[in-house]
Design a protein around this motif. Structure first.
Motif, mmCIF file in Angstrom:
data_model
loop_
_atom_site.group_PDB
_atom_site.id
_atom_site.type_symbol
_atom_site.label_atom_id
_atom_site.label_comp_id
_atom_site.label_asym_id
_atom_site.label_seq_id
_atom_site.Cartn_x
_atom_site.Cartn_y
_atom_site.Cartn_z
ATOM 1 N N ARG A 169 77.793 31.844 10.451
ATOM 2 C CA ARG A 169 78.314 33.101 11.027
ATOM 3 C C ARG A 169 78.566 34.099 9.868
ATOM 4 N NH1 ARG A 169 82.665 30.744 15.262
ATOM 5 N NH2 ARG A 169 81.127 30.385 16.733
ATOM 6 N N SER A 170 78.460 33.795 8.785
ATOM 7 C CA SER A 170 78.599 34.485 7.369
ATOM 8 C C SER A 170 77.211 34.954 6.804
ATOM 9 C CB SER A 170 79.620 34.026 6.478
ATOM 10 O OG SER A 170 78.945 32.836 5.831
ATOM 11 N N ARG A 171 76.398 34.101 6.863
ATOM 12 C CA ARG A 171 75.126 34.115 6.200
ATOM 13 C C ARG A 171 73.845 34.658 7.144
ATOM 14 N NH1 ARG A 171 74.227 29.877 1.833
ATOM 15 N NH2 ARG A 171 72.667 31.400 1.138
ATOM 16 N N MET A 172 73.784 34.084 8.213
ATOM 17 C CA MET A 172 72.740 34.380 9.178
ATOM 18 C C MET A 172 72.850 35.777 9.731
ATOM 19 S SD MET A 172 71.568 31.043 11.226
ATOM 20 C CE MET A 172 70.188 31.621 12.041
ATOM 21 N N ILE A 173 71.663 36.654 9.737
ATOM 22 C CA ILE A 173 71.618 37.931 10.270
ATOM 23 C C ILE A 173 71.863 37.655 11.740
ATOM 24 C CG2 ILE A 173 69.005 37.668 10.569
ATOM 25 C CD1 ILE A 173 69.101 40.652 9.458
ATOM 26 N N LEU A 174 71.461 36.565 12.285
ATOM 27 C CA LEU A 174 71.585 36.552 13.879
ATOM 28 C C LEU A 174 73.257 36.223 14.240
ATOM 29 C CD1 LEU A 174 68.646 34.051 14.440
ATOM 30 C CD2 LEU A 174 68.739 36.486 14.663
ATOM 31 N N ASN A 175 73.603 36.806 15.265
ATOM 32 C CA ASN A 175 74.813 36.369 15.918
ATOM 33 C C ASN A 175 74.625 34.976 16.417
ATOM 34 O OD1 ASN A 175 77.395 36.783 17.200
ATOM 35 N ND2 ASN A 175 76.650 37.623 18.884
ATOM 36 N N MET A 176 75.583 34.129 15.953
ATOM 37 C CA MET A 176 75.848 32.782 16.339
ATOM 38 C C MET A 176 77.012 32.891 17.173
ATOM 39 S SD MET A 176 73.239 31.354 14.895
ATOM 40 C CE MET A 176 73.546 29.543 15.315
ATOM 41 N N PRO A 177 76.722 32.525 18.585
ATOM 42 C CA PRO A 177 77.698 32.526 19.599
ATOM 43 C C PRO A 177 78.571 31.129 19.409
ATOM 44 C CG PRO A 177 75.665 31.647 20.689
ATOM 45 C CD PRO A 177 75.452 32.460 19.182
ATOM 46 N N ASP A 178 79.242 30.628 20.313
ATOM 47 C CA ASP A 178 80.116 29.423 20.432
ATOM 48 C C ASP A 178 79.347 28.278 20.099
ATOM 49 O OD1 ASP A 178 82.522 31.008 20.574
ATOM 50 O OD2 ASP A 178 82.621 30.941 22.694
ATOM 51 N N PHE A 179 79.859 27.296 19.473
ATOM 52 C CA PHE A 179 79.286 25.887 19.560
ATOM 53 C C PHE A 179 79.977 24.855 20.422
ATOM 54 C CE2 PHE A 179 77.248 27.733 16.009
ATOM 55 C CZ PHE A 179 76.111 26.909 15.761
ATOM 56 N N VAL A 180 79.379 24.208 21.087
ATOM 57 C CA VAL A 180 79.792 22.900 21.797
ATOM 58 C C VAL A 180 79.992 21.717 20.941
ATOM 59 C CG1 VAL A 180 79.735 21.863 23.845
ATOM 60 C CG2 VAL A 180 79.230 24.097 23.894
ATOM 61 N N ALA A 181 81.017 21.017 20.749
ATOM 62 C CA ALA A 181 81.051 19.935 19.886
ATOM 63 C C ALA A 181 81.635 18.775 21.019
ATOM 64 C CB ALA A 181 82.051 20.105 18.823
ATOM 65 N N LYS A 182 80.878 17.488 20.603
ATOM 66 C CA LYS A 182 81.335 16.426 21.426
ATOM 67 C C LYS A 182 81.458 15.357 20.403
ATOM 68 C CE LYS A 182 79.071 17.618 25.867
ATOM 69 N NZ LYS A 182 78.145 17.472 26.701
ATOM 70 N N VAL A 183 82.437 14.159 20.501
ATOM 71 C CA VAL A 183 82.731 13.188 19.909
ATOM 72 C C VAL A 183 82.277 11.916 20.480
ATOM 73 C CG1 VAL A 183 84.423 11.768 18.853
ATOM 74 C CG2 VAL A 183 84.565 14.282 18.639
ATOM 75 N N VAL A 184 81.654 10.961 20.061
ATOM 76 C CA VAL A 184 81.259 9.662 20.734
ATOM 77 C C VAL A 184 82.062 8.577 19.792
ATOM 78 C CG1 VAL A 184 79.389 8.058 21.203
ATOM 79 C CG2 VAL A 184 78.754 10.725 21.232
ATOM 80 N N ASN A 185 82.675 7.811 20.480
ATOM 81 C CA ASN A 185 83.412 6.668 19.863
ATOM 82 C C ASN A 185 83.514 5.540 20.984
ATOM 83 O OD1 ASN A 185 85.220 7.398 21.419
ATOM 84 N ND2 ASN A 185 86.652 8.561 19.903
ATOM 85 N N LYS A 186 84.263 4.469 20.468
ATOM 86 C CA LYS A 186 84.347 3.197 21.102
ATOM 87 C C LYS A 186 84.925 3.627 22.569
ATOM 88 C CE LYS A 186 88.891 1.804 19.672
ATOM 89 N NZ LYS A 186 89.977 2.310 19.489
ATOM 90 N N ASP A 187 85.560 4.978 22.798
ATOM 91 C CA ASP A 187 86.103 5.135 24.084
ATOM 92 C C ASP A 187 85.243 6.013 24.985
ATOM 93 O OD1 ASP A 187 88.551 3.945 23.450
ATOM 94 O OD2 ASP A 187 89.134 5.833 22.292
ATOM 95 N N GLY A 188 84.063 6.273 24.340
ATOM 96 C CA GLY A 188 83.007 7.068 25.208
ATOM 97 C C GLY A 188 82.841 8.318 24.573
#
Length: 194
Positions: A169-188
């Motif tokens: 967001r600070s270095r790219m000239i493009l507008n970076m919208p929200d990011f989606v994050a997911k965690v994968v572990n032993k529970d799924g």
């Protein structure tokens, strides 16, 4: 313009992707889902040509689920990555190859180990501790290399992804919208907030 990230920890994998769909320099949509849950412990992120990405990811998703139904077992992340690599390699030798980059994150319930696989559009496959695809890789691979450890905790992994998103967001000239994050572990697989 698309960006995918993945970080492997002691007992988890955190992935993140930008939620925008673009065509050339035009923003077409915000809220695009660039991930597919292949089975309860394996997640695939994809980027590339819009039609290729959706078609290839759905093809892989449906075949992995069909295998599970026919054989009554869940494929390991390594087996999923090998299958996806073979399908990409076969398409590369056809008249219409897929232009898709993938990150396959999973937790192997038999060995109790997380894994992250990096695949590019030329069907190169690598088991990696952290990965990035797209323009974000130019800015964030050095951050991932500097701050990633084998025994990184989930909280530290989320903070590291937040650093990567902040850098974009600070270095790219493009507008970076929200990011989606997911965690994968032993529970799924579960969604986390960045």
């Amino acid at each position: 313009m698309e960006t995918l990230f993945g970080i492997t920890g002691k007992d988890f994998v955190i992935t993140a992707y930008d939620s925008k769909a673009v065509a050339s320099i035009t923003l077409m949509k915000i809220g695009e889902n660039k991930s597919r849950e292949l089975n309860p412990h394996t997640l695939m992120l994809f980027s590339g040509e819009p039609g290729d990405g959706v078609h290839f990811s759905e093809y892989i998703e449906r075949n992995i689920k069909l295998y599970g139904i026919r054989n009554g077992i869940e494929l390991s992340p390594r087996a999923v990555a090998s299958f996806a690599r073979r399908e990409l390699a076969d398409s590369l030798r056809s008249r219409k190859p897929y232009s898709v980059n993938l990150l396959i994150a999973g937790f192997d319930v038999k060995t109790n180990k997380p894994s992250l696989y990096w695949l590019d559009h030329l069907a190169s496959l690598a088991d990696v501790p952290f990965a990035a695809h797209g323009y974000g890789a130019y800015y964030c691979l050095s951050l991932l290399d500097r701050y990633h450890r084998e025994d990184i905790t989930e909280e530290e992994g989320i903070k590291l992804l937040q650093k990567c998103v902040g850098e974009l967001r600070s270095r790219m000239i493009l507008n970076m919208p929200d990011f989606v994050a997911k965690v994968v572990n032993k529970d799924g697989i579960r969604l986390v907030q960045l």
